[in-house]
Design a protein around this motif. Structure first.
Motif, PDB file in Angstrom:
ATOM      1  N   THR A 118       0.811  -1.220   0.000  1.00  0.00           N
ATOM      2  CA  THR A 118       0.000   0.000   0.000  1.00  0.00           C
ATOM      3  C   THR A 118       0.841   1.265   0.000  1.00  0.00           C
ATOM      4  N   GLY A 119       2.072   1.158   0.488  1.00  0.00           N
ATOM      5  CA  GLY A 119       2.925   2.338   0.590  1.00  0.00           C
ATOM      6  C   GLY A 119       2.550   3.248   1.751  1.00  0.00           C
ATOM      7  N   ARG A 120       1.685   2.779   2.622  1.00  0.00           N
ATOM      8  CA  ARG A 120       1.221   3.597   3.752  1.00  0.00           C
ATOM      9  C   ARG A 120       1.917   3.160   5.037  1.00  0.00           C
ATOM     10  N   HIS A 121       3.183   3.320   5.053  1.00  0.00           N
ATOM     11  CA  HIS A 121       3.989   2.889   6.192  1.00  0.00           C
ATOM     12  C   HIS A 121       3.645   3.648   7.469  1.00  0.00           C
ATOM     13  N   TRP A 122       3.386   4.945   7.329  1.00  0.00           N
ATOM     14  CA  TRP A 122       3.144   5.764   8.518  1.00  0.00           C
ATOM     15  C   TRP A 122       1.865   5.377   9.255  1.00  0.00           C
ATOM     16  N   ILE A 123       0.858   4.902   8.535  1.00  0.00           N
ATOM     17  CA  ILE A 123      -0.359   4.455   9.210  1.00  0.00           C
ATOM     18  C   ILE A 123      -0.043   3.288  10.127  1.00  0.00           C
ATOM     19  N   ASP A 124       0.734   2.337   9.629  1.00  0.00           N
ATOM     20  CA  ASP A 124       1.136   1.193  10.458  1.00  0.00           C
ATOM     21  C   ASP A 124       1.991   1.632  11.643  1.00  0.00           C
ATOM     22  N   VAL A 125       2.895   2.551  11.387  1.00  0.00           N
ATOM     23  CA  VAL A 125       3.779   3.014  12.463  1.00  0.00           C
ATOM     24  C   VAL A 125       2.962   3.651  13.587  1.00  0.00           C
ATOM     25  N   TRP A 126       2.102   4.592  13.248  1.00  0.00           N
ATOM     26  CA  TRP A 126       1.342   5.292  14.287  1.00  0.00           C
ATOM     27  C   TRP A 126       0.325   4.387  14.958  1.00  0.00           C
ATOM     28  N   ALA A 127      -0.344   3.544  14.193  1.00  0.00           N
ATOM     29  CA  ALA A 127      -1.300   2.608  14.801  1.00  0.00           C
ATOM     30  C   ALA A 127      -0.570   1.678  15.770  1.00  0.00           C
ATOM     31  N   GLY A 128       0.572   1.178  15.344  1.00  0.00           N
ATOM     32  CA  GLY A 128       1.344   0.287  16.202  1.00  0.00           C
ATOM     33  C   GLY A 128       1.828   0.958  17.472  1.00  0.00           C
ATOM     34  N   TYR A 129       2.336   2.185  17.353  1.00  0.00           N
ATOM     35  CA  TYR A 129       2.788   2.912  18.539  1.00  0.00           C
ATOM     36  C   TYR A 129       1.644   3.177  19.504  1.00  0.00           C
ATOM     37  N   ILE A 130       0.510   3.587  18.970  1.00  0.00           N
ATOM     38  CA  ILE A 130      -0.628   3.885  19.842  1.00  0.00           C
ATOM     39  C   ILE A 130      -1.063   2.636  20.595  1.00  0.00           C
ATOM     40  N   ILE A 131      -1.217   1.537  19.877  1.00  0.00           N
ATOM     41  CA  ILE A 131      -1.611   0.284  20.528  1.00  0.00           C
ATOM     42  C   ILE A 131      -0.556  -0.134  21.538  1.00  0.00           C
ATOM     43  N   ASN A 132       0.678  -0.139  21.102  1.00  0.00           N
ATOM     44  CA  ASN A 132       1.795  -0.590  21.923  1.00  0.00           C
ATOM     45  C   ASN A 132       1.946   0.220  23.203  1.00  0.00           C
ATOM     46  N   MET A 133       1.854   1.526  23.092  1.00  0.00           N
ATOM     47  CA  MET A 133       2.153   2.390  24.232  1.00  0.00           C
ATOM     48  C   MET A 133       0.954   2.663  25.136  1.00  0.00           C
ATOM     49  N   LEU A 134      -0.241   2.236  24.728  1.00  0.00           N
ATOM     50  CA  LEU A 134      -1.401   2.384  25.599  1.00  0.00           C
ATOM     51  C   LEU A 134      -1.802   1.082  26.288  1.00  0.00           C
ATOM     52  N   CYS A 135      -1.521  -0.048  25.654  1.00  0.00           N
ATOM     53  CA  CYS A 135      -1.908  -1.334  26.265  1.00  0.00           C
ATOM     54  C   CYS A 135      -1.212  -1.561  27.601  1.00  0.00           C
ATOM     55  N   VAL A 136       0.063  -1.233  27.682  1.00  0.00           N
ATOM     56  CA  VAL A 136       0.797  -1.498  28.923  1.00  0.00           C
ATOM     57  C   VAL A 136       0.278  -0.648  30.087  1.00  0.00           C
TER      58      VAL A 136
END
Length: 187
Positions: free
Chosen positions: A82-100
């Protein structure tokens, strides 16, 4: 990934160094590692305190790793297509840094287990896209240097996070406060 920007003082184009971006990403990764590595050493005990058996702790830890690596493989393929790397980056950070930090609110082991697996999924979503972005940002600098700096900052965060949680637990014996402190330092 040099970008040409206009200098308002003389309308001459100037070049922005990729170092600024690389260091910003590295510091972001430092905080992400502080968050999830800060919790990883105590989540098993926390699950036990919430009533999970040793078998459940093992299944949750192993299942979380499996889920994270499975998503890692898929998200890398999807980001490249898709070429939408930033969507994955931000979604991953948000999930990662809020779950803990949300573990501080978990009142039952299934909720805590879901958050633990969610954290691994967030990491799996962001990691391939971020690696791709960093490799492009390196350009003339060289991928080895870029990844070396990024990994060094990751490791600093990975060492500081557990020390923070260990300090909080040693002083208060309160898992919830240990997890919550990982959110407070983001604010």
């Amino acid at each position: 990934m040099m970008s040409v920007i206009k200098d308002d003082r003389n309308d001459a184009p100037t070049r922005r160094s990729p170092w600024r971006f690389i260091l910003l990403v590295g510091v972001t990764n430092l905080f992400a590692d502080m968050t999830y590595e800060g919790a990883r050493g105590v989540t098993g005990d926390f699950l036990g305190k919430l009533g999970a058996s040793g078998a459940i702790v093992g299944v949750v830890a192993g299942g979380g790793e499996l889920a994270g690596y499975a998503v890692d493989s898929l998200s890398g393929i999807i980001a490249d297509r898709t070429g939408r790397h930033w969507i994955d980056v931000w979604a991953g950070y948000i999930i990662n840094m809020l779950c803990v930090p949300a573990l501080a609110l978990a009142g039952a082991w299934p909720v805590a287990a879901g958050l633990m697996i969610g954290e691994r999924l967030g990491r799996g979503i962001r990691r391939p896209a971020m690696s791709s972005i960093l490799s492009r940002a390196g350009g003339d600098i060289g991928s080895g240097r870029v990844f070396g700096i990024s990994e060094a900052l990751d490791q600093i965060g990975g060492a500081i996070g557990p020390l923070i949680v260990a300090f909080v637990l040693a002083r208060t014996h309160n898992f919830r406060l240990g997890f919550a402190i990982l959110l407070i330092r983001h604010l």
